[in-house]
Design an enzyme around this catalytic site. Structure first.
Site, PDB file in Angstrom:
ATOM      1  N   HIS A   1       7.140 -53.596  -2.179  1.00 20.80           N
ATOM      2  CA  HIS A   1       8.227 -54.364  -2.782  1.00 20.80           C
ATOM      3  C   HIS A   1       8.476 -53.924  -4.219  1.00 20.80           C
ATOM      4  O   HIS A   1       9.627 -53.800  -4.654  1.00 20.80           O
ATOM      5  CB  HIS A   1       7.892 -55.851  -2.737  1.00 20.80           C
ATOM      6  CG  HIS A   1       7.799 -56.397  -1.349  1.00 20.80           C
ATOM      7  ND1 HIS A   1       7.237 -57.624  -1.059  1.00 20.80           N
ATOM      8  CD2 HIS A   1       8.192 -55.882  -0.151  1.00 20.80           C
ATOM      9  CE1 HIS A   1       7.293 -57.842   0.231  1.00 20.80           C
ATOM     10  NE2 HIS A   1       7.862 -56.792   0.805  1.00 20.80           N
TER      11      HIS A   1
ATOM     12  N   SER B   1      11.752 -54.002   3.801  1.00 16.18           N
ATOM     13  CA  SER B   1      11.809 -54.912   2.671  1.00 16.18           C
ATOM     14  C   SER B   1      11.850 -54.191   1.326  1.00 16.18           C
ATOM     15  O   SER B   1      12.441 -54.693   0.362  1.00 16.18           O
ATOM     16  CB  SER B   1      10.635 -55.896   2.715  1.00 16.18           C
ATOM     17  OG  SER B   1       9.403 -55.215   2.828  1.00 16.18           O
TER      18      SER B   1
END
Length: 274
Positions: free
Chosen positions: A195, A144
Site C-alpha cells: 500500500h 490495492s
C-alpha cells in the site's frame, strides 16, 4: 499463500450486483476492462497464488519478472477482490472521465508494474534496516497498491474536501496516509509495504518526475494535455447539488459534478453503507 476452497463467493456476487446497479453503459471502457480482467483471473487464475505473488526473493533473486504483471491482477479470495474492485469502480469512473481512456489505461499499466518494483525496494530496505531477511520472502498479490496510487491521483485532480476514516475527519489530501495506517491496524494480513508503494508511486506521478517520464516514453503529449473529447463522451454532467456519498469502505468523499445516473443512484441509496 493458497486460495481457500470456494463455496459460494458472496463477495463476487456483491461485486456483480454493484456493477449492474451502476450499469455497464456507465462504466468507461478501461475501468470496465480492468474489472473484467481481475474477475476473470480470479475465476480462472493463470497460476496458483504462490506462483504469481511478488516478493524480493521471487522477483529479484529468482528473476521471475512476470510476477510484476501477474501479481496485481490476482486476488487471495472473493472479499479481497470485492473491496478492491468496488474501489476501482468509483475511482475509475471519476478518473477515466477526467483523464480520458487512453491516458487512464496508460497510467494503470505503468502503475501496476512500477508499484511491484517499489514494493520490492521497500521490502529489501526493511530487511536491511531491521536485519530480518524474512521481509525478502513476503509475497503479495492484489490491486490495492494501484488503488492507493489512484487515490493520490484522484485527490490531486479533485482537491479539497474531507474524508471520514474510522470516525476521524481528515483532509482528503492526507486521507491516504491515515487509510494506510487504519487498514494495516484493522487487517494485519494486508501488505503495508504494498500500500505504501502505491502512495509513493502516486506521489511520484503528481509531484515527481514520473509524469514527465511517461510523457517522454509515450512519444507525444496530446494524451496528457487533451482529454476533453473522451471526457465529454462518458460524462453528461448536469449542475446538481453537491452532497456527500459514502464510499464502499465506509469513508466519505465530496461528490464532484454528478451525472444523472449517479444522482439517481444516490437518491435511491442502493449501495451498501458500512
Amino acid at each position: 499463500m493458497q486460495r481457500r476452497r470456494r463455496g459460494v463467493d458472496v463477495g463476487l456476487i456483491l461485486l456483480f450486483s454493484q456493477i449492474f446497479q451502476v450499469g455497464l453503459e456507465n462504466i468507461p471502457p478501461v475501468t470496465l476492462g480492468t474489472l473484467a480482467l481481475n474477475v476473470f483471473l480470479f475465476l480462472k487464475p493463470l497460476k496458483p497464488l504462490l506462483k504469481v505473488c511478488i516478493s524480493v526473493d521471487q522477483g529479484y533473486y529468482q528473476k521471475d519478472w512476470q510476477r510484476l504483471l501477474l501479481a496485481p491482477v490476482h486476488h487471495a479470495n472473493d472479499w479481497h477482490l470485492y473491496f478492491n474492485m468496488v474501489s476501482l469502480l468509483w475511482k475509475g469512473i471519476k478518473l477515466e472521465r477526467k483523464l480520458g481512456s487512453v491516458l487512464f489505461g496508460y497510467i494503470i499499466a505503468v502503475f501496476s508494474v512500477l508499484i511491484g518494483i517499489v514494493y520490492m525496494v521497500l521490502e529489501f530496505a526493511l530487511a536491511g534496516l531491521l536485519n530480518d531477511p524474512s521481509y525478502k520472502m513476503n509475497c503479495a498479490v492484489g490491486f490495492s497498491g494501484v488503488l492507493f496510487a489512484l487515490k493520490v491521483l484522484n485527490n490531486h485532480h479533485h482537491p479539497g474536501g474531507t474524508s471520514n476514516i474510522m470516525g476521524i475527519r481528515v483532509s482528503s489530501r492526507y486521507a491516504c496516509w491515515l487509510e494506510l495506517v487504519a487498514i494495516h491496524l484493522c487487517s494485519p494480513g494486508t501488505s503495508f509495504a504494498g500500500h505504501l508503494a502505491g502512495i509513493l508511486v502516486g506521489l511520484m506521478y503528481t509531484l515527481g518526475p514520473l509524469k514527465m517520464l511517461m510523457k517522454a516514453t509515450a512519444g507525444g503529449f496530446s494524451y496528457f494535455n487533451d482529454s476533453v473529447r473522451q471526457r465529454d463522451y462518458y460524462s453528461d454532467f448536469s449542475a446538481g447539488s453537491h452532497s456527500n456519498e459514502r464510499r464502499p469502505y465506509g469513508f466519505w468523499f465530496p461528490s464532484e459534478q454528478l451525472s444523472e445516473e449517479e444522482m439517481r443512484r444516490q437518491r435511491l441509496n442502493r449501495f451498501e453503507r458500512w
